[in-house]
Design a protein around this motif. Structure first.
Motif, PDB file in Angstrom:
ATOM      1  N   LYS A  29       0.781  -1.300   0.206  1.00 31.87           N
ATOM      2  CA  LYS A  29      -0.030  -0.007   0.151  1.00 31.87           C
ATOM      3  C   LYS A  29       0.799   1.318  -0.018  1.00 31.87           C
ATOM      4  O   LYS A  29       0.505   2.382  -0.044  1.00 31.87           O
ATOM      5  N   GLU A  32       1.950   6.379   4.052  1.00 29.41           N
ATOM      6  CA  GLU A  32       0.773   6.930   4.041  1.00 29.41           C
ATOM      7  C   GLU A  32       1.038   7.961   5.234  1.00 29.41           C
ATOM      8  O   GLU A  32       1.483   7.730   6.189  1.00 29.41           O
ATOM      9  N   GLN A  43      -1.419   9.139   0.502  1.00 26.33           N
ATOM     10  CA  GLN A  43      -0.674   7.789   0.397  1.00 26.33           C
ATOM     11  C   GLN A  43      -0.142   7.817  -0.965  1.00 26.33           C
ATOM     12  O   GLN A  43      -0.503   7.995  -2.045  1.00 26.33           O
ATOM     13  N   GLY A  80      -5.838  10.141  -0.911  1.00 28.85           N
ATOM     14  CA  GLY A  80      -6.182  10.174   0.346  1.00 28.85           C
ATOM     15  C   GLY A  80      -7.479  10.953   0.484  1.00 28.85           C
ATOM     16  O   GLY A  80      -8.277  11.101  -0.366  1.00 28.85           O
TER      17      GLY A  80
END
Length: 199
Positions: A29, A32, A43, A80
């Motif tokens: 991912k 962040e 992110q 985000g």
């Protein structure tokens, strides 16, 4: 501006208990950044897709006819929310020559520059099931395009895919998900991505 300066200080000198921005790393991912007051998040992700190709003279003669070794995709993505988790944004940029439609600029009367911007959208989640998106992103009707090349099992999409799709377009996108149902629709310009003007 103040938050931006704090962000650079945070990256340069490490975290402290006084830093108003929290940093998280999530597997697959990216990185962040989230404000402690939960007013915004960002992110970051990037990916590289290298391509090595070999083409033989025929199915029976394996003498090399051509070789290919290049960076097929190099992308930076950040997304985000701002002020409220219902308001989200998503921006994706591409930097490799083949990924910017470099050659297509010679064949188009409207698209005369390379295409760095792939996605640039703002979304609002009206209800847990219904959301509205405005901007430029993938058209919802083509599953081969909707599934990211980074998530596909094989190297390429089908050879007719690019012929019968615009890939991305600007407009309004609607999404409804409830239980096992998912409905998607879009009202778009029909011009493709990053055009100079739209009629």
């Amino acid at each position: 501006m103040r938050n931006l300066m704090v962000l650079f200080l945070f990256i340069g000198f490490g975290a402290s208990s006084q830093t108003p921005i929290q940093v998280y790393t999530k597997r697959e991912k990216g990185i962040e950044f989230v404000a402690k007051d939960s007013l915004f998040s960002t992110q970051f992700q990037f990916r590289i897709q290298n391509r090595l190709g070999y083409e033989s003279m025929s199915m029976t003669d394996f003498t090399p006819e051509s070789f290919e070794f290049r960076i097929r995709r190099l992308r930076l993505r950040f997304k985000g929310f701002v002020f409220n988790p219902k308001w989200t944004y998503h921006v994706q940029l591409s930097f490799s020559r083949g990924d910017m439609d470099w050659e297509s600029t010679k064949l188009s009367g409207t698209n005369t520059s390379v295409n760095i911007i792939r996605d640039a959208i703002i979304s609002y989640q009206v209800t847990p099931s219904f959301g509205i998106t405005v901007g430029q992103t993938k058209l919802p009707g083509n599953r081969q395009r909707v599934v990211s090349s980074g998530d596909q099992q094989f190297v390429d999409r089908s050879i007719v895919n690019s012929t019968f799709t615009l890939d991305r377009d600007c407009g309004i996108f609607l999404n409804y998900e409830k239980n096992y149902f998912r409905l998607k629709g879009a009202i778009t310009t029909g011009e493709g991505r990053n055009v100079l003007k739209s009629d």
